[in-house]
Design an enzyme around this catalytic site. Structure first.
Site, PDB file in Angstrom:
ATOM      1  N   GLY A  52       0.785  -1.229   0.000  1.00 19.31           N
ATOM      2  CA  GLY A  52       0.000   0.000   0.000  1.00 19.31           C
ATOM      3  C   GLY A  52       0.813   1.274   0.000  1.00 19.31           C
ATOM      4  O   GLY A  52       0.256   2.368   0.012  1.00 19.31           O
ATOM      5  N   HIS A  53       2.127   1.167  -0.030  1.00 17.79           N
ATOM      6  CA  HIS A  53       2.981   2.366   0.089  1.00 17.79           C
ATOM      7  C   HIS A  53       4.039   2.349  -1.007  1.00 17.79           C
ATOM      8  O   HIS A  53       5.191   2.042  -0.725  1.00 17.79           O
ATOM      9  CB  HIS A  53       3.639   2.394   1.468  1.00 17.79           C
ATOM     10  CG  HIS A  53       4.148   3.741   1.881  1.00 17.79           C
ATOM     11  ND1 HIS A  53       5.428   4.161   1.635  1.00 17.79           N
ATOM     12  CD2 HIS A  53       3.541   4.752   2.530  1.00 17.79           C
ATOM     13  CE1 HIS A  53       5.599   5.370   2.146  1.00 17.79           C
ATOM     14  NE2 HIS A  53       4.469   5.750   2.687  1.00 17.79           N
ATOM     15  N   PHE A  54       3.830   2.619  -2.151  1.00 19.34           N
ATOM     16  CA  PHE A  54       2.630   3.027  -2.859  1.00 19.34           C
ATOM     17  C   PHE A  54       2.441   2.080  -4.032  1.00 19.34           C
ATOM     18  O   PHE A  54       3.432   1.735  -4.676  1.00 19.34           O
ATOM     19  CB  PHE A  54       2.780   4.458  -3.378  1.00 19.34           C
ATOM     20  CG  PHE A  54       2.986   5.475  -2.274  1.00 19.34           C
ATOM     21  CD1 PHE A  54       1.922   5.924  -1.530  1.00 19.34           C
ATOM     22  CD2 PHE A  54       4.256   5.936  -1.984  1.00 19.34           C
ATOM     23  CE1 PHE A  54       2.108   6.872  -0.524  1.00 19.34           C
ATOM     24  CE2 PHE A  54       4.450   6.871  -0.979  1.00 19.34           C
ATOM     25  CZ  PHE A  54       3.375   7.343  -0.241  1.00 19.34           C
TER      26      PHE A  54
END
Length: 151
Positions: A52-54
């Site tokens: 999720g990052h990124f």
């Protein structure tokens, strides 16, 4: 004079309470008790935070770079403690000063973590820390940690 030495992953695991997925040190290339440490964090695309990052542009969160530096400081504290300092097994992060992030850390990078012990007063430890990739500064901070008296 205190001799420098290195630690493999088994040596790191004996000195830190952290385990997967939060262990941020793969190896210690040099530690001089009471003075300094150089440790390695191999950054892998398989680490959970990259999901999720990124998406599409994975970047290691800066707070995890700071955590890796703090863990290097923890190993240095363990190596620097006397036999009477049983409480050094767990150090708590109690302060971060002058943190600066200069470049992103991406999968495939090898993060070199440098920490220098600048002060110790009873249960409080202070370290000047730098994280580098290919001799290029990516982050720096003064990190304060403290031991806790066990009941």
């Amino acid at each position: 004079m205190t001799e420098s030495h290195s630690l493999d992953i088994e040596g790191v695991l004996k000195r830190l309470p952290h385990r997967f997925p939060f262990l941020m040190i793969d190896r210690v290339t040099e530690v001089v008790p009471g003075k300094s440490i150089v440790a390695i964090k191999n950054v892998s695309v398989n680490e959970a935070h990259f999901v999720g990052h990124f998406p599409g542009f994975p970047v290691m969160p800066g707070v995890l770079v700071i955590e890796a530096l703090a863990q290097a400081g923890g190993v240095l504290a363990w190596e620097s403690a006397t036999a009477a300092d049983q409480s050094v097994r767990i150090l708590y992060l109690v302060g971060i000063r002058n943190a600066r992030f200069k470049h992103t850390v991406r999968p495939g990078d090898q993060l070199v973590l440098n920490a220098r012990l600048t002060a110790r007063k009873q249960a409080l430890w202070r370290f000047d820390c730098r994280a580098e990739i290919d001799n290029k500064l990516v982050a720096e901070a003064e990190i304060l940690m403290a031991t806790r008296k066990e009941p």
